[in-house]
Write an enzyme that holds these catalytic residues in place. Structure first.
Site, PDB file in Angstrom:
ATOM      1  N   GLY A 148      -5.759   1.954  -1.478  1.00 36.95           N
ATOM      2  CA  GLY A 148      -6.668   1.885  -0.332  1.00 36.95           C
ATOM      3  C   GLY A 148      -5.954   1.643   0.983  1.00 36.95           C
ATOM      4  O   GLY A 148      -6.481   1.976   2.047  1.00 36.95           O
ATOM      5  N   SER A 149      -4.756   1.087   0.933  1.00 41.44           N
ATOM      6  CA  SER A 149      -4.010   0.832   2.172  1.00 41.44           C
ATOM      7  C   SER A 149      -3.170   2.027   2.601  1.00 41.44           C
ATOM      8  O   SER A 149      -2.676   2.056   3.725  1.00 41.44           O
ATOM      9  CB  SER A 149      -3.092  -0.389   1.994  1.00 41.44           C
ATOM     10  OG  SER A 149      -3.870  -1.546   1.948  1.00 41.44           O
ATOM     11  N   SER A 168      -4.009  -6.724   1.496  1.00 37.33           N
ATOM     12  CA  SER A 168      -3.770  -8.108   1.054  1.00 37.33           C
ATOM     13  C   SER A 168      -2.493  -8.670   1.669  1.00 37.33           C
ATOM     14  O   SER A 168      -2.355  -9.879   1.834  1.00 37.33           O
ATOM     15  CB  SER A 168      -3.623  -8.146  -0.475  1.00 37.33           C
ATOM     16  OG  SER A 168      -2.491  -7.372  -0.853  1.00 37.33           O
ATOM     17  N   ARG A 207     -10.391  -0.841  -0.028  1.00 40.96           N
ATOM     18  CA  ARG A 207     -10.968   0.491   0.218  1.00 40.96           C
ATOM     19  C   ARG A 207     -12.185   0.466   1.119  1.00 40.96           C
ATOM     20  O   ARG A 207     -12.633   1.509   1.585  1.00 40.96           O
ATOM     21  CB  ARG A 207     -11.276   1.190  -1.113  1.00 40.96           C
ATOM     22  CG  ARG A 207     -12.307   0.488  -1.955  1.00 40.96           C
ATOM     23  CD  ARG A 207     -12.311   1.062  -3.351  1.00 40.96           C
ATOM     24  NE  ARG A 207     -13.282   0.433  -4.240  1.00 40.96           N
ATOM     25  CZ  ARG A 207     -13.128  -0.743  -4.828  1.00 40.96           C
ATOM     26  NH1 ARG A 207     -12.026  -1.444  -4.609  1.00 40.96           N
ATOM     27  NH2 ARG A 207     -14.060  -1.228  -5.629  1.00 40.96           N
ATOM     28  N   GLU A 231     -12.403   4.275  -8.270  1.00 37.71           N
ATOM     29  CA  GLU A 231     -12.563   2.817  -8.143  1.00 37.71           C
ATOM     30  C   GLU A 231     -14.020   2.373  -8.050  1.00 37.71           C
ATOM     31  O   GLU A 231     -14.400   1.385  -8.667  1.00 37.71           O
ATOM     32  CB  GLU A 231     -11.776   2.305  -6.932  1.00 37.71           C
ATOM     33  CG  GLU A 231     -10.279   2.454  -7.122  1.00 37.71           C
ATOM     34  CD  GLU A 231      -9.477   1.857  -5.983  1.00 37.71           C
ATOM     35  OE1 GLU A 231      -9.648   0.679  -5.683  1.00 37.71           O
ATOM     36  OE2 GLU A 231      -8.694   2.594  -5.354  1.00 37.71           O
ATOM     37  N   HIS A 251      -3.240  29.241  -5.795  1.00 36.10           N
ATOM     38  CA  HIS A 251      -2.022  29.708  -6.459  1.00 36.10           C
ATOM     39  C   HIS A 251      -1.854  29.069  -7.836  1.00 36.10           C
ATOM     40  O   HIS A 251      -0.804  29.201  -8.448  1.00 36.10           O
ATOM     41  CB  HIS A 251      -0.812  29.453  -5.560  1.00 36.10           C
ATOM     42  CG  HIS A 251      -0.921  30.179  -4.248  1.00 36.10           C
ATOM     43  ND1 HIS A 251      -0.417  31.446  -4.043  1.00 36.10           N
ATOM     44  CD2 HIS A 251      -1.536  29.830  -3.095  1.00 36.10           C
ATOM     45  CE1 HIS A 251      -0.696  31.838  -2.811  1.00 36.10           C
ATOM     46  NE2 HIS A 251      -1.381  30.876  -2.214  1.00 36.10           N
ATOM     47  N   LYS A 295      -1.747  -5.967 -11.820  1.00 37.03           N
ATOM     48  CA  LYS A 295      -1.060  -6.775 -10.804  1.00 37.03           C
ATOM     49  C   LYS A 295      -0.687  -8.146 -11.373  1.00 37.03           C
ATOM     50  O   LYS A 295       0.394  -8.666 -11.117  1.00 37.03           O
ATOM     51  CB  LYS A 295      -1.931  -6.929  -9.556  1.00 37.03           C
ATOM     52  CG  LYS A 295      -1.993  -5.659  -8.704  1.00 37.03           C
ATOM     53  CD  LYS A 295      -2.742  -5.857  -7.390  1.00 37.03           C
ATOM     54  CE  LYS A 295      -2.767  -4.555  -6.602  1.00 37.03           C
ATOM     55  NZ  LYS A 295      -3.451  -4.622  -5.328  1.00 37.03           N
TER      56      LYS A 295
HETATM   57  O1  PA5 Z   1      -8.472  -0.283  -3.698  1.00 31.94           O
HETATM   58  C1  PA5 Z   1      -7.658  -1.130  -4.071  1.00 31.94           C
HETATM   59  O2  PA5 Z   1      -7.956  -2.319  -4.252  1.00 31.94           O
HETATM   60  C2  PA5 Z   1      -6.244  -0.729  -4.310  1.00 31.94           C
HETATM   61  O3  PA5 Z   1      -6.069   0.653  -4.253  1.00 31.94           O
HETATM   62  C3  PA5 Z   1      -5.346  -1.456  -3.286  1.00 31.94           C
HETATM   63  O4  PA5 Z   1      -5.569  -0.975  -1.994  1.00 31.94           O
HETATM   64  C4  PA5 Z   1      -3.874  -1.304  -3.703  1.00 31.94           C
HETATM   65  O5  PA5 Z   1      -3.679  -1.883  -4.961  1.00 31.94           O
HETATM   66  C5  PA5 Z   1      -2.920  -1.945  -2.713  1.00 31.94           C
HETATM   67  O6  PA5 Z   1      -3.302  -3.247  -2.377  1.00 31.94           O
HETATM   68  P1  PA5 Z   1      -3.340  -3.649  -0.842  1.00 31.94           P
HETATM   69  O7  PA5 Z   1      -4.335  -2.719  -0.209  1.00 31.94           O
HETATM   70  O8  PA5 Z   1      -3.793  -5.060  -0.798  1.00 31.94           O
HETATM   71  O9  PA5 Z   1      -1.964  -3.439  -0.317  1.00 31.94           O
END
Ligand code: PA5
Length: 343
Positions: A50-51, A94, A144, A226, A242, A337
């Site tokens: 998400g980041s 985070s 996200r 997710e 392709h 994690k």
């Molecule tokens: O959606 C999520 O929770 C994950 O895809 C996180 O974004 C990913 O694990 C990375 O963590 P962070 O966004 O805290 O760097």
């Protein structure tokens, strides 16, 4: 649909607040002072999940305008071409994502120009220690749901560095506010609610366009993973013409009716891409389990991209509710994690 019973951690509220978040995010970007930069040879965004996705959307937004490439790196290490002429942006909601912290430390060793963004964590601490300009965003959200905070301050920074022209933020926020009024209703009159009903039980294939909607297609895929807890896949035109079109000839043993194709469209498509999309649609229409074209709203590239993102976010949310699953929980990511932190 009893939304609150399934959405126990309040994702709907965060979706409702997205236009407001975008407004605040622009303000956050405006308050950040960063040292002027001699023209970077490349811009590298470090991040995961998400980041990281905001980096892909940023790249598409300025694909035809930026004087240098933007590359999103999701890894522990950096390729050799990352050096002191690189503008390195480390993003972690985070602030504790290990891949991002590893590669950032390498970027510090290589003397890149660095900017960081997080809601706290190790990344904020390291930035203070190393004198790295840091963008601090509000904490306590699933990453996200914070795309506005993760993307828009960077857009503002790129305009401050005079690398790109300022997009129409006000228009984009108005478009999102208007969409929110329609999307928040959990009834078939809400387009994402209707789309979620259509996709239910099938595997979505999200098709975007290189340098236009590829980042958004990837975002839709990860939101289905997710929020809705389903497998989903994404690809881009013209590349998919392709390879990914071949199974649609029907010679393999997979049941093509299991797949629902979402075509993310844009006024920014090249005319020959437009023709490719029409022909591909013709080829697969009768064979797939459903197909839907989603056109963006608004008049400018930023509103096109964020309106498409917003539609995908709500669709994946409603699909979670239809299946009775909490859209916020992501137990497998948390488990991984936790296990990795012991190693
Ligand atoms: O959606 C999520 O929770 C994950 O895809 C996180 O974004 C990913 O694990 C990375 O963590 P962070 O966004 O805290 O760097």
């Amino acid at each position: 649909m009893e939304v609150e019973k399934i959405d126990r951690r309040g994702m709907k509220n965060l979706l409702d607040r997205f236009p407001q978040q975008c407004q605040e995010a622009v303000r956050i970007g405006e308050t950040i002072e960063i040292p002027s930069l001699s023209e970077p040879r490349n811009i590298v965004i470090l991040g995961m999940g998400g980041s990281a996705i905001g980096g892909e959307i940023l790249r598409d937004l300025f694909y035809s305008h930026l004087p240098c490439p933007i590359q999103v790196l999701r890894d522990y290490k950096l390729p050799p071409w990352v050096d002191k002429s690189t503008f390195l942006v480390a993003i972690s909601y985070s602030g504790n994502t290990e891949e991002t912290l590893y590669s950032l430390r390498e970027g510090i060793r290589r003397k890149c120009s660095i900017l960081s963004l997080s809601s706290g964590g190790e990344l904020a601490k390291l930035s203070v220690q190393e004198g790295i300009p840091h963008i601090s965003i509000p904490e306590g959200m699933p990453p996200r749901t914070a795309l506005g905070y993760l993307l828009l301050p960077l857009v503002v920074i790129l305009t401050k560095l005079q690398l790109v022209e300022k997009p129409e933020f006000e228009e984009t926020i108005k478009v999102l506010e208007n969409l929110k009024e329609h999307y928040t209703l959990s009834s078939p009159s809400s387009p994402p609610c209707l789309l979620a009903e259509e996709i239910r039980g099938k595997i979505p294939l999200i098709w975007g366009v290189e340098g236009v909607t590829g980042g958004v297609a990837h975002r839709w895929k990860t939101q289905f993973n997710e929020n809705s807890k389903i497998l989903a896949f994404w690809d881009i035109f013209p590349e998919l013409n392709h390879n990914e079109v071949v199974p649609w000839g029907g010679e393999g043993e997979v049941n093509l009716k299991n797949f629902f194709v979402v075509l993310l469209r844009s006024p920014a498509e090249h005319p020959r891409i437009r023709r490719r999309i029409e022909l591909t649609r013709e080829m697969i229409e009768e064979k797939c389990g459903g197909i839907k074209e989603i056109w963006p709203q608004g008049k400018t590239p930023l509103s096109w991209l964020l309106s498409l993102v917003y539609m995908g976010d709500w669709t994946s949310f409603y699909l979670a509710l239809l299946q009775g699953v909490d859209p916020t929980q992501i137990k497998p990511i948390e488990w991984l994690k936790k296990e990795l932190s012991k190693f």
